[in-house]
Motif scaffolding. Structure first.
Motif, short mmCIF file in Angstrom:
data_model
loop_
_atom_site.label_atom_id
_atom_site.label_comp_id
_atom_site.label_asym_id
_atom_site.label_seq_id
_atom_site.Cartn_x
_atom_site.Cartn_y
_atom_site.Cartn_z
N ASP A 133 0.78 -1.40 -0.03
CA ASP A 133 -0.24 0.12 -0.07
C ASP A 133 0.87 1.23 0.03
O ASP A 133 1.83 1.35 0.92
N GLU A 206 -10.71 3.87 3.28
CA GLU A 206 -9.83 4.46 2.46
C GLU A 206 -10.31 4.22 0.87
O GLU A 206 -10.15 3.24 0.51
N LYS A 260 -4.86 -1.94 10.26
CA LYS A 260 -5.04 -1.96 8.84
C LYS A 260 -5.46 -3.53 8.23
O LYS A 260 -5.91 -3.56 7.14
N GLY A 355 -2.83 4.02 -2.03
CA GLY A 355 -3.17 4.96 -0.84
C GLY A 355 -4.33 5.69 -1.04
O GLY A 355 -4.88 5.86 -2.18
CA CA Z 1 -4.22 2.80 2.94
#
Ligand code: CA
Length: 423
Positions: A133, A206, A260, A355
């Protein structure tokens, strides 16, 4: 007068207006149905072209494809054939779907070859080997830096010199439609004296895109920015679920971990780099100049509209974010070149996510962390409810599509519901 209009394609398949899956797109995916075992298909309109049937009926004759290449539960072997082959397959299917091509249109196998998307279940498109990521949106990195560090020096000193990233976990990447439980973990809010363990109170999405590699490298070798696109097969929408409270307490000094790796959701159709070609665009100016190994001659940003919706259980969905992939400061060629610059090898089926993709305006921020500014500004939904972060029962839906000169190429959606934490 655009060149694309002069070359407009039409198909004998009925494609609903505003469908993401036009004759220009033709993304690859893995599907099954009550009658069909997992296999490779290409989406068009409300249909899936069953590539196994086309193969059986000889539509890929003279292409020297390995036997049974489409009867697979992942795209790995297919994309491992290389871009020359996968491009030919996609072009062959596109040709067969053109309005004036009678070969499949009038063939006795047409009914069997065209599966209703409604009757199909979409599976994970790729067996993901490694997942990385990045952190390539300057707007996102700046927002996070302002909130958690110094508003005057939001970006860390390295940020404009390299595409910062970390290695994530592939085992918990799930396809659209699969719900997951709110993660539990250790966190310590500012007003707490000691950390506690429990369900995350700051669950976030995200908004990202991820690319899938279609070519491996040997350990020790590097890929240049000029070669990078040979290694990129296509893209999916990527919701990198994040537990902000867990993340905030754990991330110093080694970076993201349990905040995450509990779940990330992807859209099931892999949109090829070829399909996105009309939407290629120049990225932001990079200042200071990047080191020579990161210089990228060809524009490698893409104008893709991205949207996020929150749907409380049993209620209507509200759009909470509209962003665009073109804002990325670091492009895909630079990401891949940087990733392999130390000799780290690639495998077919690796996934590299962008990202969070935030834009310059407040309605284009790609996470609740930014939209609600750390929970200080609640986001209003059309139902009259407010959200600071994502609540149990909420479904988060991400959509992505590019549109230009009458050509539309989209990703469909990635949608996933948050279930309560396990007790
Ligand atoms: Ca991310």
């Amino acid at each position: 007068m655009s060149q694309s209009k002069a070359n407009a394609l039409s198909t004998w398949v009925e494609v609903p207006k505003n469908s993401d899956f036009t004759i220009y797109n033709l993304p690859f995916g893995i599907f099954k149905s009550k009658k069909l075992s997992p296999r490779i298909g290409i989406a068009i309109g409300d249909k899936i072209v069953d590539l196994c049937i086309l193969d059986q009926e000889g539509f890929f004759a003279n292409m020297f494809l390995p036997e049974g290449i489409f009867l697979k539960d992942s795209l790995n072997d297919l994309i491992g054939l290389g871009k020359v082959q996968t491009r030919k397959i996609r072009e062959r299917v596109q040709d067969l779907l053109l309005a004036d091509n009678e070969k499949l249109r009038d063939h006795q196998s047409r009914g069997k070859a065209m599966v209703n998307r409604k009757e199909a279940e979409m599976l994970m498109p790729v067996k993901i080997g490694d997942y990385t990521d990045f952190y390539s949106s300057i707007e996102h990195a700046t927002n996070v830096g302002k909130m958690f560090r110094d508003p005057e020096n939001a970006l860390l000193p390295n940020w404009k010199h390299m595409p910062v990233g970390y290695h994530g976990r592939a085992s918990s990447i799930i396809p659209s439609g699969v719900p997951f439980n709110r993660p539990k973990g250790q966190f310590k809010d500012p007003d707490m004296e000691a950390p506690v363990f429990g369900p995350s109170k700051r669950l976030d999405f995200e908004l990202e895109l991820a690319f899938i590699t279609g070519k491996s490298t040997k350990l020790g070798d590097s890929v240049s920015t000029a070669e990078a696109e040979d290694y990129i097969f296509g893209f999916v929408l990527f919701n990198d679920w994040s537990a902000r409270d867990i993340q905030n307490w754990e991330y110093v000094p080694l970076g993201p971990f349990l905040g995450k790796n509990f779940a990330s959701s992807i859209s099931p159709w892999v949109v090829t780099l070829e399909a996105l070609e009309p939407f290629r665009t120049q990225g932001p100016t990079q200042e200071p100049a990047v080191l020579p190994y990161l210089k990228s001659e060809k524009p490698a940003n893409f104008d893709i509209n991205l949207e996020v919706y929150i749907q409380p259980e049993g209620k209507t969905a509200s759009k909470v974010c509209a962003s665009n992939f073109k804002y990325m400061y670091w492009n895909i060629a630079q990401q891949l070149a940087h990733h392999t610059s130390n000799g780290c090898n690639l495998n077919v089926g690796d996934m590299m996510a962008s990202g969070t993709i935030s834009g310059p305006t407040e309605d284009s921020f790609g996470s609740m962390l930014e939209l609600s500014w750390k929970g200080t500004k609640p986001v209003k939904l059309e139902t009259g409810e407010e959200r600071r972060f994502i609540e149990d029962g909420d479904t988060v839906i991400m959509k992505g599509f590019a549109e230009k000169d009458g050509i539309r190429v989209g990703f469909g959606e990635v949608s996933s519901q948050v279930l309560p934490a396990k007790t």
